[in-house]
Design a protein around this motif. Structure first.
Motif, PDB file in Angstrom:
ATOM      1  N   ASP A 208       0.815  -1.329  -0.058  1.00  0.00           N
ATOM      2  CA  ASP A 208       0.092   0.150  -0.020  1.00  0.00           C
ATOM      3  C   ASP A 208       0.765   1.247   0.085  1.00  0.00           C
ATOM      4  N   ALA A 209       0.373   2.340   0.101  1.00  0.00           N
ATOM      5  CA  ALA A 209       0.895   3.606   0.028  1.00  0.00           C
ATOM      6  C   ALA A 209       1.830   3.956   1.188  1.00  0.00           C
ATOM      7  N   GLU A 210       1.322   3.468   2.253  1.00  0.00           N
ATOM      8  CA  GLU A 210       1.950   3.961   3.689  1.00  0.00           C
ATOM      9  C   GLU A 210       3.294   3.068   3.537  1.00  0.00           C
TER      10      GLU A 210
ATOM     11  N   ARG B 170      -1.511  -0.727 -13.258  1.00  0.00           N
ATOM     12  CA  ARG B 170      -2.543  -0.018 -12.848  1.00  0.00           C
ATOM     13  C   ARG B 170      -2.620   0.308 -11.502  1.00  0.00           C
ATOM     14  N   ARG B 171      -2.501  -0.924 -10.826  1.00  0.00           N
ATOM     15  CA  ARG B 171      -2.649  -0.914  -9.384  1.00  0.00           C
ATOM     16  C   ARG B 171      -1.464  -0.083  -8.815  1.00  0.00           C
ATOM     17  N   VAL B 172      -0.415  -0.129  -9.182  1.00  0.00           N
ATOM     18  CA  VAL B 172       0.838   0.838  -8.811  1.00  0.00           C
ATOM     19  C   VAL B 172       0.527   2.312  -9.104  1.00  0.00           C
TER      20      VAL B 172
ATOM     21  N   MET C 101      -1.880   3.482  -6.488  1.00  0.00           N
ATOM     22  CA  MET C 101      -1.101   3.483  -5.205  1.00  0.00           C
ATOM     23  C   MET C 101      -0.405   4.828  -5.103  1.00  0.00           C
ATOM     24  N   LEU C 102       0.361   5.263  -6.156  1.00  0.00           N
ATOM     25  CA  LEU C 102       1.202   6.533  -6.314  1.00  0.00           C
ATOM     26  C   LEU C 102       0.430   7.608  -6.295  1.00  0.00           C
TER      27      LEU C 102
ATOM     28  N   ALA D  76      -0.642   7.875  -2.670  1.00  0.00           N
ATOM     29  CA  ALA D  76       0.562   8.384  -1.816  1.00  0.00           C
ATOM     30  C   ALA D  76       1.291   9.844  -2.042  1.00  0.00           C
ATOM     31  N   ARG D  77       0.455  10.446  -2.975  1.00  0.00           N
ATOM     32  CA  ARG D  77       0.724  12.233  -3.595  1.00  0.00           C
ATOM     33  C   ARG D  77       2.136  11.731  -4.161  1.00  0.00           C
ATOM     34  N   VAL D  78       2.336  10.822  -4.705  1.00  0.00           N
ATOM     35  CA  VAL D  78       3.896  10.771  -5.182  1.00  0.00           C
ATOM     36  C   VAL D  78       3.731  10.658  -6.915  1.00  0.00           C
ATOM     37  N   THR D  79       4.792  11.614  -7.382  1.00  0.00           N
ATOM     38  CA  THR D  79       4.898  11.686  -8.949  1.00  0.00           C
ATOM     39  C   THR D  79       6.149  10.586  -9.210  1.00  0.00           C
TER      40      THR D  79
END
Length: 601
Positions: free
Chosen positions: A335-337, A365-367, A370-371, A374-377
């Motif tokens: 997961d994102a955490e 797509r799942r990843v 998740m990104l 997580a607010r990750v670019t």
């Protein structure tokens, strides 16, 4: 969202370390701290004074020093005699993190004579009890060991004025809720509780509501990005190329220290062995290693004897290696955490880092979802090719060789003797070869064709020119298209749409693939073969020199491959031969997790 009683998260203005007791300021100065980090400034702010704190801060942001300075005034105002119960308790999720916290607090409070005692699993519990009996100021430990000492009467919490929960979210994820609750219930009502957590899920909010009073909510985490000092990348690969992708990423970046995350201890063991075999200086960390082995592994990373650590998520908690600049998610985080916790091992205390996620095609797509959570670019990039790696090697080698050097008279004399015996070109070649010796070769990856796979249900092109392949299993081994198709996709790294007609005979099966992907398919079969194995890797799959004769079991091109439950070709139940019944669900007798056994005729 956090409940309203926490108030709006606050980030305090910078307060200089000069406001701290003189002995603490001196210790910070000696460690190179000029100004507080945001989280350190926040806990020193006037509004945070003597209040419970609920702090969101990324790993590597200086949290340990933050709660250390938050406790400093109270600890230094007391009598420094040791014949008393501790005044502060720090709880951490893992041994490594607890030991790291203990080291940080030791140098922070060393000049002030503050005694730090560590209580963690894997250490001598009897020795810890003796140390506690002698008296201490601060206890740092893991939940299970602290609870054990508390129940045995060795840990007296009656004089506690500070309790710190470090990485509280991780402790709840690891199942320490009951341990934490028992410990916190035993603390005095008037104590100050500082809760640090990179994320604030509902269980953390509930814990804070129960055990904190009028907590000040502090956040130094950006709402826009996961971590400002980390560059995130993702690479999409064929499942069988994950290990090769790891090799090429390590060779391309040549990080001073890198950590590779796997999901299980078995995968850690396998990848670690593979890296050692290739010549990488690597260590492993997982639940199967003793504390002494873990300490030796971490020390090897710190002193440069090893450059790579292969670890599970839990085993890597608390690792703080200043030179760690590369994190590779060998297996996708759950997961994102977990993504943030893993990636936070690098990019610490203002240093830059790179986090690369290796993504099997079906999980892209799942990843991506998740990104977003997580607010990750993350930048999707190709796996470094052998050519790009060799070009980087040349650049690094040239840069190293052109650095100014210092030499003694003896060294210069030896250099002149070498030049007298060899031409400058030969000397340079010998030097290049010497520098390249021992460097693992990059790996060739299977050519990607996933993006070009035809859409299911559409008329499939490319089957006018096909190649027949043969498998050494058939009807007598309960061969059935429902499990043959996934098997071929796994072994050959192709999609269902790239498989044509399937013909099942008594002891063998034939199938078609387009000539355009034959080379890629054969390369994948070679990589995934393990002759003699009892699982699907032991099945022989090889080109057939000619088309098969009519077997009466033809599955024509374009027909539906995924027959309904219990249905094989011609509507018969799976694996039936003359009225006999195969294994339930169409899988053959002795079928293991991913494939049938070799035929037993």
């Amino acid at each position: 969202m956090l409940p309203s009683f926490f108030g709006r998260p606050k980030v305090m203005s910078t307060m200089p370390f000069s406001s701290l007791p003189n002995l603490i300021s001196q210790a910070l100065a000696e460690q190179g701290y000029a100004e507080p980090t945001p989280v350190q400034a926040a806990v020193l702010g006037a509004e945070a004074h003597d209040r419970d704190l609920l702090v969101s801060a990324q790993t590597g942001s200086g949290k340990t020093v933050a709660f250390g300075v938050a406790m400093a005034a109270r600890l230094l105002s007391e009598d420094n005699g040791f014949n008393r119960a501790p005044g502060a308790l720090v709880i951490a999720p893992t041994r490594e993190l607890a030991l790291q916290v203990s080291r940080e607090l030791t140098w922070l409070f060393g000049k002030a004579g503050i005694r730090i005692t560590t209580c963690v699993g894997g250490m001598d519990a009897a020795r810890e009890r003796r140390t506690l009996a002698q008296g201490t100021h601060v206890v740092v430990g893991t939940p299970g060991r602290l609870r054990d000492h508390l129940e045995r009467g060795a840990l007296d919490l009656s004089a506690l004025h500070h309790v710190v929960l470090d990485e509280a979210d991780e402790m709840l994820d690891m199942g320490f809720r009951e341990d934490l609750e028992e410990i916190l219930e035993a603390t005095p009502e008037g104590r100050r509780t500082l809760l640090f957590s990179a994320t604030m899920p509902k269980p953390i909010v509930a814990l804070a509501r129960r055990y904190q009073r009028d907590a000040l909510r502090i956040s130094t985490v950006s709402d826009n990005v996961g971590h400002g000092d980390i560059t995130y990348q993702a690479v999409a690969v064929s499942p069988a190329d994950i290990e090769n992708a790891v090799i090429n990423l390590l060779r391309f970046h040549e990080a001073e220290t890198a950590i590779l995350f796997c999901a299980t201890r078995d995968n850690v063991r396998h990848l670690h062995s593979s890296l050692i075999e290739r010549g990488f200086a690597a260590v492993a960390l997982s639940g199967e290693h003793s504390q002494n082995e873990r300490n030796n592994a971490l020390q090897a990373l710190r002193d440069g004897r090893a450059r790579i650590c292969v670890a599970t998520d839990v085993a890597a908690r608390g690792i703080d290696i200043p030179s760690l600049s590369l994190v590779i998610h060998v297996e996708v985080p759950r997961d994102a955490e977990v993504l943030q916790h893993r990636s936070g091992r690098t990019g610490r205390a203002g240093r830059k880092g790179v986090a690369v996620m290796i993504v099997p095609y079906p999980r892209r797509r799942r990843v991506e979802g998740m990104l977003r959570i997580a607010r990750v670019t993350a930048e999707w990039v190709p796996v470094p090719s052998p050519e790009s790696i060799r070009e980087r090697d040349r650049e690094r080698l040239l840069a190293d060789l052109l650095q100014p050097i210092e030499s003694s008279d003896a060294d210069r004399d030896l250099a002149e003797r070498i030049l007298a015996a060899m031409s400058p070109t030969d000397v340079a070649l010998a030097l290049v070869q010497a520098r390249k010796r021992g460097i693992p070769d990059p790996e060739e990856l299977i050519e990607q064709s996933q993006a070009d796979a035809p859409v299911r249900g559409a008329r499939r092109e490319g089957f006018d020119d096909v190649v027949w392949f043969r498998m050494d299993i058939g009807r007598r081994q309960n061969a059935d298209p429902r499990w043959l198709l996934p098997l071929l996709c796994r072994r050959g790294h192709i999609t269902r749409n790239e498989i044509g007609a399937i013909r099942i005979a008594a002891n063998e099966t034939y199938f078609q693939v387009p000539s355009a992907i034959e080379a890629k398919f054969r390369a994948a079969l070679k990589r995934t073969a393990n002759p003699g194995s009892d699982d699907e890797s032991g099945i022989t799959i090889e080109p057939s020199p000619e088309a098969p004769q009519d077997t009466g079991r033809d599955r024509p091109r374009g027909a539906r491959h995924n027959a309904g439950p219990g249905r094989g070709p011609r509507g018969k139940g799976p694996g039936r031969e003359g009225g006999g019944r195969g294994a339930p669900g169409g899988k053959p007798d002795g079928f293991k997790r991913k494939g049938p056994p070799r035929h037993r005729d």
